[in-house]
Write an enzyme that holds these catalytic residues in place. Sequence first.
Site, mmCIF file in Angstrom:
data_model
loop_
_atom_site.group_PDB
_atom_site.id
_atom_site.type_symbol
_atom_site.label_atom_id
_atom_site.label_comp_id
_atom_site.label_asym_id
_atom_site.label_seq_id
_atom_site.Cartn_x
_atom_site.Cartn_y
_atom_site.Cartn_z
ATOM 1 N N ASP A 67 25.643 52.215 -18.654
ATOM 2 C CA ASP A 67 26.518 51.486 -19.572
ATOM 3 C C ASP A 67 27.098 52.374 -20.676
ATOM 4 O OD1 ASP A 67 25.475 49.187 -18.171
ATOM 5 O OD2 ASP A 67 23.712 49.348 -19.460
ATOM 6 N N GLU A 77 31.351 41.036 -17.134
ATOM 7 C CA GLU A 77 30.569 41.494 -18.300
ATOM 8 C C GLU A 77 31.055 42.860 -18.744
ATOM 9 O OE1 GLU A 77 26.639 41.373 -16.639
ATOM 10 O OE2 GLU A 77 26.961 43.135 -15.387
#
Length: 583
Positions: free
Chosen positions: A41, A202
């Site tokens: 991420d 997301e």
Amino acid sequence: MRFFSSASARMALLASVVSSAAVQAGNSTYYNPVLPGWHSDPSCTQVDGTFFCVTSTFISFPGLPVYASKDLVNWKLISHAWNRESQLPGISWNTTGQQQGMYAATIRYRDERFYVICEYLGTPRGDIGVLFKSDDPFSDEAWSDPVTFPVEKIDPDLFWDDDGKTYVATQGIILQEIDLETGEVSQPPISLWNGTGGVWPEGPHLYKKDGWYYLMIAEGGTQMDHSITIARSRNLTGPYEAYENNPILTNRGTDEYFQTVGHGDLFQDANGNWWGMALATRSGPEFEIYPMGREAVLFPVTWEEGEWPVLQPVRGKMSGWALPPTNRDIPGDGPFNSDPDVYDFAEGTAIPRNLVYWRVPRDGAFSVTSKGLQIIPSRNNLTGTPYSTTTPELSGQQGLSFIGRRQTDTLFSFSVDLTFAPRQVGQEAGVTVFLTQVNHIDLGVVLLTKSSNSTCASRRRREAKTHLALRFRAEGLPESRTVGVPEEWLDGPIRLHIETANATHYNLAAAPAADPYARILVGTASAGLMSGGNGSFVGSLVGAYATCNGAGAGVVCPEGGEAYLTRWRYSGAGQYISETEVV
Ligand SMILES: *[C@@H]1O[C@H](CO)[C@@H](O)[C@H](O)[C@H]1NC(C)=O
Ligand SMILES: *[C@@H]1O[C@H](CO)[C@@H](O)[C@H](O)[C@H]1NC(C)=O
Ligand SMILES: *[C@@H]1O[C@H](CO)[C@@H](O)[C@H](O)[C@H]1NC(C)=O
Ligand SMILES: *[C@@H]1O[C@H](CO)[C@@H](O)[C@H](O)[C@H]1NC(C)=O
Ligand SMILES: *[C@@H]1O[C@H](CO)[C@@H](O)[C@H](O)[C@H]1NC(C)=O
Ligand SMILES: *[C@@H]1O[C@H](CO)[C@@H](O)[C@H](O)[C@H]1NC(C)=O
Ligand SMILES: *[C@@H]1O[C@H](CO)[C@@H](O)[C@H](O)[C@H]1NC(C)=O
Ligand SMILES: *[C@@H]1O[C@H](CO)[C@@H](O)[C@H](O)[C@H]1NC(C)=O
């Protein structure tokens, strides 16, 4: 037997990689991942020619590492946004799950200040939003205690509109205005976009460019269907129009070595060229053995005025915009992520900054002494009893005496010299490849009760009822292997090794530090034990531990059993950039 790979060959290769990434007239060639090892991420920004990225750390501590680079290839660890217990008192020990903790963060810079916004999952109160601020990202201390905010969904983005208002977008994708001082968020959240139909829209990031609001997200879940999609609107709150050529980045449905590509962030270099970082897994389409988990990869982006961005597909060998010139002149005392560890733990030195714990360590559990890095054992062994609420002292929640660094290379060699004089049966210290408390491969030196058929007791312990053994075991392997420590090893430190036999297997070996050639290979285990399953969000760490295996009471072990570490060495011996190519 020979399972050391050639470090000098690796150095020569490194040198050639570095020079090929150096200043060039035209486009550059470089290799992914640029931030190898467990780095999922990634979120990045560029300030005055320096790039800054933050990655997820779940329950490991310190968390939210901030890396800086001037050339996009050499990344130095400069601080951790979450670096002291007092920033979030009680939170770490009250987190039960192995894959809770600090999820995907976003890093941004505005008005001379850095912001890292994140969410911490799994507190007794549920999930909480955390916003850290710093005027000096090269310092741990400068990161503030977080402003906390209520959250409904994960993966917060931070975005300032032209009118100075600040917004947080999260999974969903939903948008709320946020007060950076109080953490108050507007209600109800505004639904911006549900993505193109993949599961789990997301990891949003908002960008404003040429009069458009661009909303770039991850879709498809973080495994083989992962992708990046994008939509845009003239208004922040929508309606958002999806790009007809979505996804703009994915390796799904391909036989590429780099899979799971998604969850990225875009930024510009000082020349105005766009780049992106995303996560990827070097698993090949088989997706079976990938102990380093999700790593951070760099890709060039072409983004012309008024147009949609074009993201270059992620491969091991990349070519794109000229990289900024190679430059390792970056402040701070952390190491570069791809550099070897050469740590001797001389008295008075600090614990190196790339070493991490599993949750916040107990006070005093780790300290640098005249005998090296001292580890006070924990009652928890590396497994403990995860998820138990009734015996928290054996859950690992109140301290696991483990310290490790990321496995950052497909092929590597790690060793440490251990001085250990256990007094009670069950006291143990050793090295481990660690993914979670239910995925680890260990080589411990342990005091065992001497069995009648034991052949391994030393002369000096012949009358004793105990003997010192090397014990290899792995969660997931039914059998452990125990070998007596040869008598002539007992006078000095024991050198414990973890090395890759190849890209799919680890060898764990031991030798007396005084006679490294007397090495014994104690066990071999598949890196498949360290891939996915209970640890699908995290990545392998290699390091050392000390435990009394549940003896004692409360959180305290019986006396004795401290471990002392010296001569900690980690060095890379090869990076796979495809099924067959090693750099
Ligand atoms: C953590 O748990 C302990 C006991 O279980 C409790 O006393 C403490 O308040 C908790 N801390 C937080 C921050 O929730
Ligand atoms: C996204 O889906 C939710 C639930 O179906 C719906 O309420 C919402 O309006 C949708 N958002 C957009 C922007 O279409
Ligand atoms: C953007 O919002 C304004 C009001 O805030 C509205 O007048 C305008 O029509 C909106 N534009 C679009 C494309 O929806
Ligand atoms: C240089 O890299 C950019 C970004 O990837 C690409 O658009 C361009 O075509 C490349 N130029 C050459 C000559 O390969
Ligand atoms: C010791 O004896 C037990 C029982 O006979 C056997 O299972 C075990 O393998 C023996 N251990 C060694 C080290 O020979
Ligand atoms: C990798 O090493 C392991 C352990 O030595 C061995 O069993 C396996 O066959 C090796 N794999 C390959 C592809 O050589
Ligand atoms: C680990 O995974 C196995 C298989 O999915 C599952 O049965 C087990 O409960 C998991 N353990 C933990 C601690 O999550
Ligand atoms: C780990 O510790 C627990 C007690 O906390 C114990 O039951 C278990 O046997 C230990 N594991 C090993 C391999 O010693």
